[in-house]
Structure formats: structure tokens, C-alpha cells
Design a protein around this motif. Structure first.
Motif, PDB file in Angstrom:
ATOM      1  N   SER A 385       0.827  -1.202   0.000  1.00  0.00           N
ATOM      2  CA  SER A 385       0.000   0.000   0.000  1.00  0.00           C
ATOM      3  C   SER A 385       0.865   1.257   0.000  1.00  0.00           C
ATOM      4  O   SER A 385       0.601   2.218  -0.726  1.00  0.00           O
ATOM      5  N   TYR A 386       1.927   1.244   0.801  1.00  0.00           N
ATOM      6  CA  TYR A 386       2.803   2.404   0.884  1.00  0.00           C
ATOM      7  C   TYR A 386       3.567   2.624  -0.420  1.00  0.00           C
ATOM      8  O   TYR A 386       3.781   3.766  -0.844  1.00  0.00           O
ATOM      9  N   VAL A 387       3.990   1.534  -1.039  1.00  0.00           N
ATOM     10  CA  VAL A 387       4.665   1.654  -2.335  1.00  0.00           C
ATOM     11  C   VAL A 387       3.719   2.280  -3.366  1.00  0.00           C
ATOM     12  O   VAL A 387       4.108   3.157  -4.145  1.00  0.00           O
ATOM     13  N   ALA A 388       2.470   1.834  -3.358  1.00  0.00           N
ATOM     14  CA  ALA A 388       1.476   2.395  -4.276  1.00  0.00           C
ATOM     15  C   ALA A 388       1.298   3.894  -4.029  1.00  0.00           C
ATOM     16  O   ALA A 388       1.186   4.689  -4.974  1.00  0.00           O
ATOM     17  N   LEU A 389       1.278   4.284  -2.748  1.00  0.00           N
ATOM     18  CA  LEU A 389       1.129   5.711  -2.421  1.00  0.00           C
ATOM     19  C   LEU A 389       2.309   6.519  -2.949  1.00  0.00           C
ATOM     20  O   LEU A 389       2.130   7.623  -3.478  1.00  0.00           O
ATOM     21  N   LEU A 390       3.507   6.000  -2.797  1.00  0.00           N
ATOM     22  CA  LEU A 390       4.688   6.707  -3.280  1.00  0.00           C
ATOM     23  C   LEU A 390       4.626   6.932  -4.787  1.00  0.00           C
ATOM     24  O   LEU A 390       5.100   7.945  -5.302  1.00  0.00           O
ATOM     25  N   LEU A 391       4.034   5.990  -5.497  1.00  0.00           N
ATOM     26  CA  LEU A 391       3.977   6.071  -6.954  1.00  0.00           C
ATOM     27  C   LEU A 391       2.920   7.055  -7.453  1.00  0.00           C
ATOM     28  O   LEU A 391       3.118   7.707  -8.489  1.00  0.00           O
ATOM     29  N   VAL A 392       1.806   7.178  -6.722  1.00  0.00           N
ATOM     30  CA  VAL A 392       0.677   7.936  -7.277  1.00  0.00           C
ATOM     31  C   VAL A 392       0.208   9.120  -6.431  1.00  0.00           C
ATOM     32  O   VAL A 392      -0.562   9.944  -6.918  1.00  0.00           O
ATOM     33  N   MET A 393       0.675   9.227  -5.188  1.00  0.00           N
ATOM     34  CA  MET A 393       0.103  10.229  -4.304  1.00  0.00           C
ATOM     35  C   MET A 393       0.350  11.657  -4.789  1.00  0.00           C
ATOM     36  O   MET A 393      -0.542  12.515  -4.714  1.00  0.00           O
ATOM     37  N   ASN A 394       1.541  11.925  -5.269  1.00  0.00           N
ATOM     38  CA  ASN A 394       1.828  13.275  -5.758  1.00  0.00           C
ATOM     39  C   ASN A 394       1.165  13.563  -7.097  1.00  0.00           C
ATOM     40  O   ASN A 394       1.071  14.720  -7.516  1.00  0.00           O
ATOM     41  N   ARG A 395       0.712  12.522  -7.780  1.00  0.00           N
ATOM     42  CA  ARG A 395       0.032  12.712  -9.059  1.00  0.00           C
ATOM     43  C   ARG A 395      -1.476  12.883  -8.859  1.00  0.00           C
ATOM     44  O   ARG A 395      -2.092  13.767  -9.443  1.00  0.00           O
ATOM     45  N   LEU A 396      -2.062  12.020  -8.026  1.00  0.00           N
ATOM     46  CA  LEU A 396      -3.505  12.073  -7.818  1.00  0.00           C
ATOM     47  C   LEU A 396      -3.906  13.052  -6.721  1.00  0.00           C
ATOM     48  O   LEU A 396      -5.051  13.497  -6.672  1.00  0.00           O
ATOM     49  N   GLY A 397      -2.974  13.386  -5.833  1.00  0.00           N
ATOM     50  CA  GLY A 397      -3.301  14.274  -4.724  1.00  0.00           C
ATOM     51  C   GLY A 397      -3.773  13.513  -3.500  1.00  0.00           C
ATOM     52  O   GLY A 397      -4.035  12.309  -3.549  1.00  0.00           O
ATOM     53  N   ARG A 398      -3.902  14.218  -2.377  1.00  0.00           N
ATOM     54  CA  ARG A 398      -4.281  13.588  -1.108  1.00  0.00           C
ATOM     55  C   ARG A 398      -5.775  13.253  -1.066  1.00  0.00           C
ATOM     56  O   ARG A 398      -6.173  12.173  -0.656  1.00  0.00           O
ATOM     57  N   ARG A 399      -6.603  14.199  -1.479  1.00  0.00           N
ATOM     58  CA  ARG A 399      -8.048  14.075  -1.298  1.00  0.00           C
ATOM     59  C   ARG A 399      -8.618  12.859  -2.030  1.00  0.00           C
ATOM     60  O   ARG A 399      -9.301  12.018  -1.430  1.00  0.00           O
ATOM     61  N   LEU A 400      -8.368  12.753  -3.327  1.00  0.00           N
ATOM     62  CA  LEU A 400      -8.922  11.657  -4.122  1.00  0.00           C
ATOM     63  C   LEU A 400      -8.380  10.319  -3.661  1.00  0.00           C
ATOM     64  O   LEU A 400      -9.131   9.345  -3.517  1.00  0.00           O
ATOM     65  N   LEU A 401      -7.073  10.260  -3.397  1.00  0.00           N
ATOM     66  CA  LEU A 401      -6.462   8.983  -3.016  1.00  0.00           C
ATOM     67  C   LEU A 401      -6.948   8.522  -1.646  1.00  0.00           C
ATOM     68  O   LEU A 401      -7.154   7.322  -1.419  1.00  0.00           O
ATOM     69  N   LEU A 402      -7.150   9.471  -0.732  1.00  0.00           N
ATOM     70  CA  LEU A 402      -7.698   9.121   0.589  1.00  0.00           C
ATOM     71  C   LEU A 402      -9.072   8.491   0.431  1.00  0.00           C
ATOM     72  O   LEU A 402      -9.383   7.451   1.040  1.00  0.00           O
ATOM     73  N   SER A 403      -9.899   9.100  -0.391  1.00  0.00           N
ATOM     74  CA  SER A 403     -11.240   8.579  -0.626  1.00  0.00           C
ATOM     75  C   SER A 403     -11.204   7.190  -1.265  1.00  0.00           C
ATOM     76  O   SER A 403     -11.909   6.280  -0.838  1.00  0.00           O
ATOM     77  N   VAL A 404     -10.359   7.027  -2.274  1.00  0.00           N
ATOM     78  CA  VAL A 404     -10.259   5.743  -2.981  1.00  0.00           C
ATOM     79  C   VAL A 404      -9.812   4.634  -2.041  1.00  0.00           C
ATOM     80  O   VAL A 404     -10.364   3.527  -2.043  1.00  0.00           O
ATOM     81  N   MET A 405      -8.812   4.911  -1.209  1.00  0.00           N
ATOM     82  CA  MET A 405      -8.296   3.894  -0.291  1.00  0.00           C
ATOM     83  C   MET A 405      -9.352   3.469   0.731  1.00  0.00           C
ATOM     84  O   MET A 405      -9.482   2.283   1.059  1.00  0.00           O
ATOM     85  N   LEU A 406     -10.112   4.417   1.235  1.00  0.00           N
ATOM     86  CA  LEU A 406     -11.173   4.078   2.186  1.00  0.00           C
ATOM     87  C   LEU A 406     -12.266   3.241   1.521  1.00  0.00           C
ATOM     88  O   LEU A 406     -12.789   2.296   2.117  1.00  0.00           O
ATOM     89  N   VAL A 407     -12.607   3.578   0.283  1.00  0.00           N
ATOM     90  CA  VAL A 407     -13.624   2.816  -0.440  1.00  0.00           C
ATOM     91  C   VAL A 407     -13.130   1.394  -0.714  1.00  0.00           C
ATOM     92  O   VAL A 407     -13.882   0.420  -0.572  1.00  0.00           O
ATOM     93  N   ILE A 408     -11.855   1.242  -1.093  1.00  0.00           N
ATOM     94  CA  ILE A 408     -11.278  -0.091  -1.305  1.00  0.00           C
ATOM     95  C   ILE A 408     -11.386  -0.923  -0.033  1.00  0.00           C
ATOM     96  O   ILE A 408     -11.776  -2.091  -0.063  1.00  0.00           O
ATOM     97  N   SER A 409     -11.065  -0.310   1.110  1.00  0.00           N
ATOM     98  CA  SER A 409     -11.142  -1.025   2.387  1.00  0.00           C
ATOM     99  C   SER A 409     -12.574  -1.438   2.709  1.00  0.00           C
ATOM    100  O   SER A 409     -12.832  -2.576   3.101  1.00  0.00           O
ATOM    101  N   GLY A 410     -13.509  -0.491   2.537  1.00  0.00           N
ATOM    102  CA  GLY A 410     -14.907  -0.797   2.830  1.00  0.00           C
ATOM    103  C   GLY A 410     -15.458  -1.907   1.951  1.00  0.00           C
ATOM    104  O   GLY A 410     -16.108  -2.843   2.437  1.00  0.00           O
ATOM    105  N   LEU A 411     -15.182  -1.840   0.652  1.00  0.00           N
ATOM    106  CA  LEU A 411     -15.683  -2.872  -0.264  1.00  0.00           C
ATOM    107  C   LEU A 411     -15.003  -4.212   0.002  1.00  0.00           C
ATOM    108  O   LEU A 411     -15.641  -5.277  -0.104  1.00  0.00           O
TER     109      LEU A 411
END
Length: 591
Positions: A385-411
Motif C-alpha cells: 500500500s505504501y509503495v502504491a502511495l509513493l507512486l501515485v500520491m503526488n500525481r492524484l493528490g491527497r483528497r482523491l487517493l484518501l477517498s479511494v483507499m477508504l472505499v477499497i477497504s470498505g468494499l
């Protein structure tokens, strides 16, 4: 007040100094990984039943298996298909002399009057087996775990304010010393009460070190590298609980495991003493002389020479008449609309992240498979998960990625519920259910790492530790609640994961209401933050006050040079200008 961001551009947004400090301070989160999830092993609940001598004496009955003894001594409920491990048949066991003629399953059922037998094939001693935390005392196991998070809650309330008022370094030193002393007390506990008290103290003081170290790291690196250093800090936590799995595998007595963890935590005190105070905090508190000393030391380590021109450019910020170094508290997080809404949203997000994260992690022992393997896989999925964040967090931003990760966990959690309900004895479906649980862990680990970084960026320097501490308070309420929600699986196996999953989905939706902070400079003042919450733009308050940067078309530059450290007593004078600018920007803001 000297502008540290200007100096940081000269010293270097990333350099040998920042890397060294980050690695040293990240050791604190390795210790955090030790302490937070060690209960998966030291408070492990093995199979148990009532002791029934001499039937369970191998010398008298050498041919009886454990399954035989269970069948001969323990009542079985045909409706539920389970044994009542807290009761036994009340026939006269003294008549058992090597034959089974004494056995009478029609006898009245009684409680375990001779104590309990535990399966010690995995652990020779745990907190549960030493203090008999089963049956009538079973509530003490989740209670002691919850008290650990109560300690974190207290630490969040106390040390967030302490770190902002008195500095990151003093908070780190005091917390580290008392945390280590509390770990020693926990190691040599002789009662469940003593164990619970010291675990609570460990948690409280550890969160003092966490607030001080994480905020410190975020304050000394450039905005471009906050994601990298924030993730490195979270990786340290994962390494901590993976190391604990190895220690517990090698030392199967909980006292020995705790002793080894305590020994490995001792370097933390030395690190706390060696690290200087955060220069950003020093400048924000107008301790310019000390701040300059630390900044010059950073420059030397980065092999950079700061010239007089560099210091002049950082400059003395303009202050309003009567302004001085103002002390801020947690109350400042609720005094204005923008920061108040952000704070409530941050608190809910922290609550859900902790609630779901510890709900999954503390329940690792109930997953199909080996507890040590599952712990390692938990760590692997977190690292992924952390490796994935390093790859995309600065591209997608904090807000969208935070939402996506929470939705992945919930589903993932809801999918595991559905699969497990229909799995039965189907090995493939059982494995699939475990996979979905690990996918949920992947999501919640990522979102937890993001909210740490995101929170430090959403708040200005003068209340940053208070903001992180307040979020952590809500987080600890989630941690306190999680063990009790897990215990609901004794009523309905599917219920805990449904609750965790729904909360994750709701938090994922609310995450989209935050402003995006990706790539933006850190804010210094509450007034600056209020403009940001409205417009999504970090502005220069000196330029607002001078009215020189407001153009005819209502646009102005987004910079941080010369941000004032204003107090609330100046709001009446300042906010008319801020509101004007915010309204002008509102129509053109992309946020």
C-alpha cells in the motif's frame, strides 16, 4: 518572524540532514509498531476448557486424547454445534481411577471449579493464560486493549498542546523516557491490573513521541518530499509489528517478548536527546536566534552556505501593532468556520481509520491460517500500500487517493463478509475471504498513512500539533471501540466487518470535502488557513495587508514569503481583507 520556507529553498528541500533526521525519528514509529499490535501475540487466547483432574492427567489416563477429554468433561450444544468451554459435567471426578465408569454426562453442569486447561502448543504463557482472562473474566482482555487506546487518547489531548507550546524536542524527550519506564513496568507486571495500567501509560507517552516526531519531519522537508518522508515514517510502523511477530515466534512467553521489545526501544531516548528543536517551530514562536543556529547546522550537513543575502531575503516579517509570540491551544481549532469544519471532518476521518485499521489488525488471530504468517502478510500488504502511495500520491493528490483507499477497504470488508457466509468448508472460498480481508487491510493502511500527512498539511504551523493531536483523539476513540465491535462476532460472525466496512465507505465520501494540499507550501498562520479553506489557495498575508498584491481583476499571487503569525485579537482588522480576497478568488478557484 523569519520565513523558514525561504531558508528551506536555500538549504535544500531534501538533503543529508533531512534524510538523517527522518531515519532517526522514524525509529519512534518502529517502537509504535512494537507496542500497538503486540497484543495480537502476548494477549493471544488459546483453546481452553475446564480442568478435570484426574481425567486430564496423562499418567492416570495415558490413552485419552484432548478430543476424548473434551467430550467426556465438557457440555456440548447440538443446536449451535459448540462446546461450553466455561462449564463441565459435575460428576464426582475423585472416583475416576483409570477407568471411565465415573463419567456421567447426565450430571448437573458446573463452572470450572479447578481452574482452566490451556493449549500451550503455540505460546507457553500469554496475558490471557497467566491471568485467566476467559469466561467470567473474558471482558478484561478487550478492556485492557481498549485502555491502551484510552492512553493514546490522553496522549493526543495532552501532548499536541505541549508540542505546540513548548516545542517538539522537549515533548519527545519527556515522552520517550516515561514510555520506556512504562514498558519496563509492563514487562514485569504481576497482575492484570498492573499490566493494564502500564499498557495505558505506554500508549499515552508513546503518542507524545509520535506527535513530536511526525510533525517535526513534515516541518523540515520541502512540500515535494512530504509524501516520501511521511510514507517512510509509516513504513517504520509496519516494520515494527512485523519484527514483533518474529520476536513472539522466537520467545513464546509474553514476558520475554515484552522484555526484548523494551530492549529494542531504548535507543529512542538517545535519539530524542541528540535531535535539535524544529527550526520552523522556533521561527513561528519568534525564537529567531535558536532557529538560526539550527538552520545553519542543517545547512552545514547539507553542504550549503547561507549568505547574508539569504537571511535578508528570509527577512523579518511585518507584524501588526501589538503582535507578539502568541500561545495557541486546541480551542483555536474551533473558533472560526473554516478551521472548525475541517477539524470535525479530520476527526471523523481519523476515527474511522483507526476503527477499521485496528479492527482488522487485532482480529488477525481469527483469520484462517497461521497467526505468524497472517501477521507477516498483513505487513506485506501494508508495505504494498505504501509503495502504491509513493507512486501515485503526488500525481492524484491527497483528497482523491484518501477517498479511494477508504472505499477499497470498505468494499473489501463487505466482500469478505459475503464470501465467508457462503464458504462453509469450501477451502477455495475460505481463502478468497482471507484475500478480501487483506485487500481491506491494503486500503485502510494507505488511507491511514495519507491522513497523517494530510492533517499536517491542512493545519498551519501555530496549531499543527494541536490539529494532529485532535485528530488522534478521535482516532483513539476508534481504537477503544474496535475490540468491543470485534467481540460482536460471538453473536453474529458477519457483524463486525459490516460495521467496519460501512464506516469506511462513509468516510471515503466525506474525504472529498477537504481542500487539496498536494504541492502547496505549508501554512504558518490561522488567518492564512482560513483563506485556504475557502479557496484552496495558500496566500501571502503580508501582501493582503499591504493591499499591494490584489490586482484589479481580483487575482493575486499564491506565495508564502512573509506569512504573519497573527492571533485572534487581530482578526477584526485582518478578516475584512481576507474575506474580500477569498470572495474574489471563489469564482476562479479550481478547488
Amino acid at each position: 518572524m523569519i520565513n523558514f520556507d525561504t531558508l528551506l529553498e536555500k538549504v535544500g528541500a531534501i538533503g543529508f540532514c533531512q534524510i538523517l533526521v527522518c531515519l532517526l525519528l522514524s525509529y519512534d514509529n518502529i517502537v509504535g509498531g512494537f507496542n500497538s499490535l503486540i497484543t495480537v501475540f502476548i494477549a493471544y487466547e488459546p483453546d481452553y476448557r475446564c480442568r478435570a483432574p484426574p481425567l486430564d492427567n496423562a499418567t492416570v489416563y495415558p490413552n485419552l486424547t484432548e478430543s476424548d477429554i473434551l467430550n467426556l468433561t465438557t457440555p456440548y450444544d447440538k443446536t449451535s454445534g459448540t462446546y461450553d468451554y466455561c462449564r463441565k459435567y459435575g460428576y464426582n471426578y475423585t472416583n475416576c481411577d483409570g477407568t471411565l465408569s465415573c463419567v456421567n454426562k447426565s450430571a448437573n453442569q458446573i463452572q470450572c471449579d479447578k481452574g482452566y486447561w490451556y493449549d500451550r502448543s503455540m505460546f507457553t504463557e500469554t496475558v490471557v493464560t497467566q491471568y485467566n482472562l476467559v469466561c467470567q473474566r473474558s471482558f478484561l482482555a478487550p478492556f485492557s486493549t481498549s485502555m491502551f487506546y484510552v492512553g493514546m487518547l490522553i496522549g493526543s489531548v495532552l501532548f499536541g498542546n505541549v508540542a505546540d507550546r513548548y516545542g517538539r524536542k522537549p515533548t519527545f524527550i519527556i515522552s520517550a523516557i516515561f514510555e520506556l519506564c512504562s514498558m519496563v513496568g509492563c514487562t514485569f507486571s504481576t497482575s492484570v491490573e498492573m499490566y493494564t495500567v502500564f499498557r495505558t501509560l505506554v500508549a499515552g507517552f508513546h503518542y507524545g513521541t509520535t506527535i513530536a516526531t511526525f510533525v517535526y519531519i513534515m516541518e523540515i522537508v520541502g512540500s515535494k518530499y512530504r509524501t516520501l518522508f511521511g510514507i517512510i515514517y509509516q513504513i517504520a510502523f509496519t516494520l515494527g509489528f512485523m519484527i514483533v511477530g518474529g520476536l513472539a515466534y522466537n520467545w513464546r512467553n509474553w514476558h520475554k517478548t515484552m522484555f526484548m521489545v523494551t530492549i529494542l526501544s531504548t535507543p529512542l531516548v538517545a535519539i530524542a536527546v541528540l535531535i535539535p528543536e524544529s527550526p520552523r517551530w522556533l521561527f513561528a514562536m519568534e525564537k529567531d536566534k535558536k532557529g538560526m543556529e539550527v538552520t545553519k547546522r542543517m545547512a552545514r550537513l547539507n553542504k550549503v552556505i547561507l549568505t547574508d543575502e539569504d537571511w535578508d531575503e528570509a527577512g523579518e516579517k511585518k507584524l501588526l501593532p501589538g503582535e507578539s509570540a502568541i500561545k495557541y491551544s486546541v480551542l483555536d481549532l474551533f473558533k472560526n468556520r473554516g478551521i472548525r469544519f475541517t477539524t470535525f471532518n479530520v476527526m471523523f476521518n481519523w476515527f474511522v481509520n483507526s476503527f477499521v485499521y485496528y479492527g482488522i489488525s487485532l482480529n488477525a488471530g481469527s483469520l484462517a491460517g497461521d497467526i505468524f504468517v497472517n501477521n507477516t502478510l498483513n505487513g506485506v500488504f501494508e508495505l504494498a500500500s505504501y509503495v502504491a502511495l509513493l507512486l501515485v500520491m503526488n500525481r492524484l493528490g491527497r483528497r482523491l487517493l484518501l477517498s479511494v483507499m477508504l472505499v477499497i477497504s470498505g468494499l473489501g470488508l463487505l466482500a469478505s463478509v459475503v464470501v465467508n457466509e457462503y464458504a462453509g468448508d469450501n477451502h477455495t472460498l475460505v481463502t478468497l475471504g482471507v484475500v478480501f480481508a487483506f485487500i481491506a487491510k491494503f486500503g485502510i493502511s494507505g488511507s491511514f498513512a495519507i491522513i497523517y500527512i494530510y492533517t499536517t498539511e491542512l493545519y498551519p504551523t501555530v496549531v499543527r500539533s494541536n490539529g494532529l493531536g485532535t485528530g488522534s483523539v478521535a482516532s483513539r476513540i476508534g481504537g477503544i471501540t474496535a475490540p468491543y465491535v470485534i467481540s460482536l462476532q460471538t453473536l453474529y460472525r458477519w457483524l463486525p466487518n459490516v460495521i467496519f466496512g460501512v464506516f469506511a465507505l462513509v468516510a471515503g465520501a466525506l474525504s472529498l470535502t477537504f481542500q487539496e494540499t498536494n504541492g502547496k507550501p505549508m501554512m504558518e498562520t490561522i488567518e492564512q488557513a482560513e483563506v485556504f479553506y475557502k479557496t484552496g489557495i495558500v496566500v501571502d498575508l503580508n501582501q493582503i495587508l499591504d493591499k499591494n498584491s490584489i490586482r484589479n481583476d481580483g487575482d493575486f499571487r499564491s506565495e508564502t514569503e512573509g506569512c504573519d503569525n497573527l492571533g485572534f485579537q487581530q482578526q477584526k482588522n485582518v478578516y475584512p481583507e481576507i474575506n474580500t480576497v477569498a470572495q474574489n478568488l471563489g469564482s476562479s478557484s479550481e478547488c
